[in-house]
Structure formats: structure tokens, C-alpha cells
Design an enzyme around this catalytic site. Structure first.
Site, short mmCIF file in Angstrom:
data_model
loop_
_atom_site.label_atom_id
_atom_site.label_comp_id
_atom_site.label_asym_id
_atom_site.label_seq_id
_atom_site.Cartn_x
_atom_site.Cartn_y
_atom_site.Cartn_z
N SER A 113 0.79 -1.23 0.00
CA SER A 113 0.00 0.00 0.00
C SER A 113 0.83 1.28 0.00
O SER A 113 1.59 1.52 -0.92
CB SER A 113 -0.96 -0.05 1.17
OG SER A 113 -1.87 1.01 1.11
N HIS A 114 0.72 2.05 1.08
CA HIS A 114 1.37 3.36 1.14
C HIS A 114 2.83 3.27 1.58
O HIS A 114 3.52 4.28 1.63
CB HIS A 114 0.60 4.24 2.11
CG HIS A 114 0.42 3.58 3.45
ND1 HIS A 114 -0.43 2.52 3.62
CD2 HIS A 114 1.03 3.79 4.63
CE1 HIS A 114 -0.35 2.11 4.88
NE2 HIS A 114 0.52 2.86 5.52
N ASP A 278 -2.96 6.23 -3.35
CA ASP A 278 -1.77 5.61 -2.75
C ASP A 278 -1.20 4.48 -3.62
O ASP A 278 -1.64 4.27 -4.75
CB ASP A 278 -2.08 5.10 -1.34
CG ASP A 278 -2.98 3.87 -1.35
OD1 ASP A 278 -3.72 3.69 -2.33
OD2 ASP A 278 -2.92 3.09 -0.38
N ASP A 280 -1.46 1.24 -3.82
CA ASP A 280 -2.34 0.23 -4.40
C ASP A 280 -3.70 0.77 -4.81
O ASP A 280 -4.60 0.00 -5.16
CB ASP A 280 -2.50 -0.97 -3.45
CG ASP A 280 -3.12 -0.58 -2.12
OD1 ASP A 280 -2.97 0.59 -1.71
OD2 ASP A 280 -3.75 -1.44 -1.49
N ASP A 282 -6.18 2.31 -3.16
CA ASP A 282 -7.41 2.29 -2.35
C ASP A 282 -7.60 3.55 -1.51
O ASP A 282 -8.68 3.79 -0.99
CB ASP A 282 -7.51 1.01 -1.49
CG ASP A 282 -6.31 0.78 -0.60
OD1 ASP A 282 -5.39 1.63 -0.60
OD2 ASP A 282 -6.30 -0.25 0.11
N ARG A 283 -6.56 4.38 -1.38
CA ARG A 283 -6.71 5.62 -0.60
C ARG A 283 -6.88 6.82 -1.52
O ARG A 283 -6.47 6.79 -2.68
CB ARG A 283 -5.47 5.87 0.25
CG ARG A 283 -5.23 4.83 1.27
CD ARG A 283 -4.04 5.21 2.11
NE ARG A 283 -3.83 4.19 3.12
CZ ARG A 283 -3.25 4.38 4.28
NH1 ARG A 283 -2.77 5.58 4.59
NH2 ARG A 283 -3.12 3.41 5.14
N LYS A 377 -11.64 -0.26 0.11
CA LYS A 377 -11.74 1.17 -0.09
C LYS A 377 -11.24 1.49 -1.48
O LYS A 377 -10.53 0.70 -2.08
CB LYS A 377 -10.98 1.93 0.99
CG LYS A 377 -9.51 1.56 1.18
CD LYS A 377 -8.99 2.26 2.42
CE LYS A 377 -7.51 2.06 2.64
NZ LYS A 377 -7.20 0.77 3.32
C1 VG1 Z 1 -3.48 1.83 8.36
C2 VG1 Z 1 -4.68 2.73 8.55
C3 VG1 Z 1 -5.97 1.93 8.37
C4 VG1 Z 1 -5.94 1.25 6.99
C5 VG1 Z 1 -4.69 0.41 6.86
C6 VG1 Z 1 -4.55 -0.20 5.49
O1 VG1 Z 1 -3.48 0.82 9.36
O2 VG1 Z 1 -4.66 3.34 9.81
O3 VG1 Z 1 -7.06 2.79 8.51
O4 VG1 Z 1 -7.07 0.43 6.84
O5 VG1 Z 1 -3.54 1.22 7.09
O6 VG1 Z 1 -4.57 0.77 4.50
P1 VG1 Z 1 -2.57 0.90 10.69
O7 VG1 Z 1 -2.80 -0.40 11.40
O8 VG1 Z 1 -1.17 1.12 10.24
O9 VG1 Z 1 -3.07 2.07 11.45
V1 VG1 Z 1 -3.78 0.49 3.05
O10 VG1 Z 1 -4.09 1.73 2.06
O11 VG1 Z 1 -2.41 -0.05 3.60
O12 VG1 Z 1 -4.40 -0.98 2.41
CO CO Z 2 -3.61 1.28 0.20
#
Ligand code: VG1
Ligand code: CO
Length: 544
Positions: A113-114, A278, A280, A282-283, A377
Site C-alpha cells: 500500500s502506502h 496511494d 495500491d 485504495d486511498r 476502499k
Molecule cells: C493503516 C490505517 C488503516 C488502513 C490500513 C490499510 O493501518 O490506519 O485505517 O485500513 O492502514 O490501509 P494501521 O494499522 O497502520 O493504522 V492500506 O491503504 O495499507 O491498504
Molecule cells: Co492502500
């Protein structure tokens, strides 16, 4: 072709976090590391033989190698067919969409992801179930349990598959379909939004937008949707070619990491609308001209304006938000007289609510919004939702947000992250808070009287499953709130997240800077948890 059974031994760190298993690339490259986890998935999936799975990732470093390994392991484990995105590419929401459209058994998504990518960056893998959504905790726990007992995996000896051409191929007994990663998703978007209205807005020459794909997976999706299908001028999408290392940046759409977009939207002659997504896809981050929309407000505004969007007109059954997300959407739900659910952090907790038709829109403060159109998302979906609202209302982003605050009041909101702090000390901070909850419950801090203090526990209203220890929340009688939790997606040390929220109904006080408005609460968060002492940090690493 020959199926090999390779003996292996367990790795003790394969417990999935908030969103799958995330580790540095170096860890994933250890012999058998990826293979162990993938075999654990196959071993856990009852009845996956002969079934269809979807496979793809955000294009980061190691994506292609991992896909080749997974394809050969899937063939050896008697999967019937794999649908893989061309070039190994599938955004997370597109993977969810394709699992649903093809009625696949499930899917494997490769993404961190990010988190940054590249040989020194991170990699990740997660399993999504038949509804297209992230596997619920009982599945991820079963995968983990299996990974702790594994002693062999199966793989087919075969040459690599050509991922770069749409084709139907065979790998041993298994079919591999290399599919267009964009088309099914773009078609779904067309079915939800008023593309004609948005096209008039984007091609009329008056309204200008800038979409920053941050060199990550949404580039091809955004170009197809905004430039090709909606007629936005070429160049509307910036950083639109996915790179294995995301150009060296953090593919995280917030004011800190999407600074190129922020500079454009806050510069001279700024466009009317800016958005970023982001790694992948989804954000999302939504900006107006010199104006930032917090993700919590964005969810509330989408909910309040859903009737303007064809796919959502008069069909909101309810909304859901993660616990740390601000209560702005609660106020809208109240007015619309629909249910509002509060879930733990992570999209997997929305799955049951969406499947049961209890929630239509969902969101998280971490720049995530989505709906029942898929089970993840969805960044570009949120951008299109905003464009649809803008096309109908003909007002600026700022005007829309300010009038929303006028009606509902403003929830000032911020998240302070302390990244890469010492793991043990971070756990001690949380333990110490937990130990003192009883004492904090009835306390008065200056003018602030504590209303409740607890460790958030969630009982799923659909299947009754219980998730405990989901974050310490301290609420005050004036409606303000502090939440502390440890991240479940980081790969280095621990990340402490402190979520701060206060409510202001008086519109004459809505113009205050967020950090200023939250100052008393920020000080209180320090006083209660002794963050400086436990983290050895004077200030947060990232403020969003
Ligand atoms: C973070 C965010 C959470 C989100 C998750 C995955 O998790 O706070 O809201 O669902 O990332 O997002 P954490 O446990 O680090 O707070 V993504 O865009 O990585 O799929
Ligand atoms: Co993501």
C-alpha cells in the site's frame, strides 16, 4: 511438467496485520518466505481445488517475481484458473471488482500500500475472499496458524509466464488468463457516476483538475478514466506511470507525502480540484484550490450528497466508519435517519456490514472511502464521487465543505504519528494506559471532564465475532476525544498513532487552524500518555 514438494520450516513472524502480511522486500526474498505464506493460504482455503483466483499487485519491486512464484504454486496446488492483471498490475479496488465480476473463489493481492517500495522498501501480500474483500480475522488467523506448522510447499517446475500480453495460457493443468486490469473497473465506475455530467465539467475548459498517481498503480486507471473517457486534457494525471520504487517517494496521499500536488493546489493559478491516491489505489486525498478536505469530512460530505449521484440516489441503507475516524458522518447519518456503525481500524471489518446491506458507504480517517460497489476502499471512486457532486452543485470544494460545516458543525480532526519508535516502549505506553483506564475514567483535566475511557472492543453485528484491544479511547463530556493505538501495517519498530478530535458548532469559530483548535487536546494527550517519555520524541513524525 513436474510438481515438486519442497521441505521448509516455519517463520515465526508471518502474522498478518491490519491489511495482510507486510515486511521489507529483503524479508520476502529470504528463501521460502513467500512460498511458506502462499502455501499456508492454499492449505487454509477449503475447496479451492479447481476454482478461479484473481492475482495482481501494485507493481512495486518484487511484484513480477512473486507473481511467477505464486502462479507455479497455484498450479501445483490444483487451482483451476488464475486471472492475472496484465503486467502483474491490479489496483486493490480493481482486484476486488474483478473477484466479484468473475465470481472468483478469492484473490491474492500483492501490495504494501502506502509503504515505500524498491529493493530497500516494503512488500506485502493479502488474501481476499469471495465477496472481494479482505479475509476476516478468522481466516487470517487460520493462515497464520498454518504458517507456524508448515513443513513443505508445492511448486510446478515450469518456465515463467508472459504477463505482458492479454492471453489465455496453460500452466500445467491450470489456465492462466492475462486480463486487462483497467477495463472491468472503468466499466463499474461508469455504472455508478454521471459520466456525461462529469465530462461536461472536465472538458468545458472552465474547471481544471490535477490527479497525482504518485508513480503508483492508479496511473493507467486514472488516465483511462479521466483523460480518455471523461475528456480531461492530457496531462491532468501526473506521475501516472507506475514505477517499481514509486520514484523513491512514499506513495501516501497526504499533505506530507503528496507535496508536488499540494504545491500545485496551493500555488498561483491553482486548479479547482486536486486528488491523489496511494500505492495500491485504495486511498484518496481530496483538495480544492488552497483547501484540504480531511478524510473524515470527506466521508460525511459524500454521505450528505449521495442523492446527487446516480449509483447512490435514495439507496443509503447505513454508513460505517472506523473507530478513530471523526464523528462528522454520525451527524449526517442522524439527520438522514440511517444507521451508523463504528468498527475497528481496517477495511476487513466493513465486509459483513456491506454484505448484509447494513452499510452502503464506509470510511476511515486514513484517507480511505468506499462503498458496497466493491469490498475494498477505493481511491478513484472517491475522486469520481467528488467530481459528480461538483458537477451537480457547481460550487467550489471549499464552498461545499464550509456549507457542510454550517449545517452540521465542524469536527476538528488530526492524527499524530510517531513512526519507527521502540517496539517495547510503545507497548509499555499502551499497557500503562490500559492499567490506568479505571483511574482516568472519572478524572477532570483542567476544564475537561472525562466521559468514558476504554479499550475499544467490537462485536460484529452480523456474525457475532469479537475483536478486542482495538485502541484506547478517552472521550470528554464536550464531545472531544483522544484515541491511541499502535499501527498494524508498519515494518520497522512500532508506530504510535494518536487521533484527536473536537467539535465546534459555532460557524464563526470554524476558520481556526486545526492544530490550533486541537492544542488543548494535544497537550492533554501528552499529559495522559507521557508520549515524549515513552517514545523519546519531541514531536510526531507525520501529522495528517
Ligand atoms: C493503516 C490505517 C488503516 C488502513 C490500513 C490499510 O493501518 O490506519 O485505517 O485500513 O492502514 O490501509 P494501521 O494499522 O497502520 O493504522 V492500506 O491503504 O495499507 O491498504
Ligand atoms: Co492502500
Amino acid at each position: 511438467m513436474n510438481i515438486r514438494t519442497v521441505s521448509t520450516t516455519p517463520f515465526n513472524d508471518q502474522k498478518p496485520g491490519t491489511s495482510g502480511l507486510r515486511k521489507s522486500v529483503k524479508v520476502f526474498q529470504k528463501p521460502n518466505y513467500l512460498e511458506n505464506f502462499v502455501q499456508s493460504i492454499f492449505d487454509t482455503l477449503d475447496g479451492c481445488e479447481g476454482q478461479t483466483l484473481v492475482l495482481g499487485g501494485d507493481g512495486r519491486y518484487y511484484n513480477r517475481q512473486a507473481i511467477q512464484i505464486i502462479l507455479k504454486m497455484a498450479a501445483a496446488n490444483r487451482i483451476g484458473r488464475i486471472l492475472v492483471g496484465r503486467g502483474g498490475i491490479l489496483s486493490t479496488p480493481a482486484a476486488s471488482c474483478i473477484i466479484r465480476q468473475y465470481k472468483a473463489f478469492g484473490g491474492i493481492i500483492l501490495s504494501a500500500s502506502h509503504n515505500p517500495g524498491g529493493p530497500e522498501g516494503d512488500f506485502g501480500i493479502k488474501y481476499n475472499i469471495t465477496n472481494g474483500g479482505p479475509a476476516p480475522e478468522k481466516v487470517t488467523e487460520a493462515i497464520y496458524d498454518r504458517s507456524q506448522k508448515i513443513n513443505s510447499y508445492k511448486i510446478l517446475d515450469a518456465p515463467d509466464v508472459n504477463l505482458d500480453k492479454l492471453a489465455v495460457l496453460r500452466l500445467g493443468e491450470m489456465a492462466v488468463e492475462v486480463i486487462d486490469p483497467v477495463e472491468p473497473y472503468a466499466r463499474l465506475m461508469e455504472s455508478l457516476f454521471d459520466f456525461d455530467g462529469i465530462r461536461s465539467l472536465l472538458s468545458g475548459g472552465q474547471f481544471r483538475m490535477c490527479m497525482d498517481s504518485l508513480h503508483a498503480v492508479t496511473g493507467p486507471y486514472a488516465k483511462e478514466i479521466f483523460e480518455n473517457r471523461l475528456g480531461a486534457p492530457a496531462g491532468t494525471v501526473i506521475n501516472g506511470t507506475p514505477l517499481e520504487d514509486f520514484g523513491g517517494g512514499h506513495p501516501d496521499p497526504n499533505l506530507v507525502y503528496a507535496h508536488e500536488l499540494v504545491d500545485i493546489l496551493y500555488g498561483d493559478d491553482a486548479p479547482d480540484f486536486g486528488a491523489a491516491s496511494d500505492g495500491d489505489g485504495d486511498r484518496n486525498m481530496i483538495l480544492g484550490r488552497k483547501f484540504f478536505v480531511t478524510p473524515s469530512d470527506s466521508l460525511a460530505i459524500l454521505t450528505a450528497n449521495a442523492n446527487l449521484v446516480p449509483g447512490y440516489k435514495e439507496r443509503l441503507a447505513g454508513v460505517a466508519r472506523s473507530m478513530p475516524t471523526s464523528a462528522a458522518v454520525d451527524r449526517v447519518a442522524d439527520k438522514l435517519n440511517i444507521d451508523c456503525y463504528e468498527t475497528p481500524t481496517g477495511w476487513k471489518f466493513f465486509g459483513n456490514l456491506l454484505d448484509a446491506g447494513k452499510a452502503t458507504l464506509c470510511g476511515e480517517e486514513s484517507f480511505g472511502t468506499g462503498s458496497d460497489h466493491v469490498r475494498e476502499k477505493d481511491g478513484l471512486w472517491a475522486v469520481l464521487f467528488w467530481l459528480n457532486i461538483l458537477a451537480v452543485r457547481g460550487e467550489s470544494v471549499e464552498e461545499i465543505v464550509r456549507s457542510h460545516w454550517q449545517t452540521y458543525g465542524r469536527n476538528f480532526y488530526s492524527r499524530h504519528d510517531y513512526e519507527e519508535v521502540d517496539k517495547e516502549r510503545a507497548s509499555e505506553l499502551m499497557e500503562s494506559l490500559r492499567d490506568r483506564l479505571g483511574e482516568i475514567k472519572n478524572k477532570q483535566f483542567g476544564f475537561s471532564q472525562v466521559d468514558y475511557a476504554d479499550d475499544f472492543s467490537y462485536t460484529d453485528p452480523v456474525d457475532g465475532s469479537i475483536s478486542q484491544k482495538q485502541g484506547i479511547r478517552i472521550g470528554f463530556t464536550d464531545g472531544s476525544r483522544i484515541v491511541y493505538r499502535l499501527s498494524g501495517t508498519g515494518t520497522k519498530g512500532a508506530t504510535l498513532r494518536v487521533y484527536l478530535e473536537s467539535y465546534e458548532s459555532d460557524a464563526s469559530k470554524h476558520d481556526v487552524d486545526t492544530q490550533e483548535a486541537l492544542k488543548p487536546l494535544i497537550n492533554l494527550a501528552e499529559e495522559i500518555a507521557q508520549i515524549r517519555q515513552f517514545t523519546d520524541r519531541d514531536a510526531p513524525t507525520v501529522i495528517t
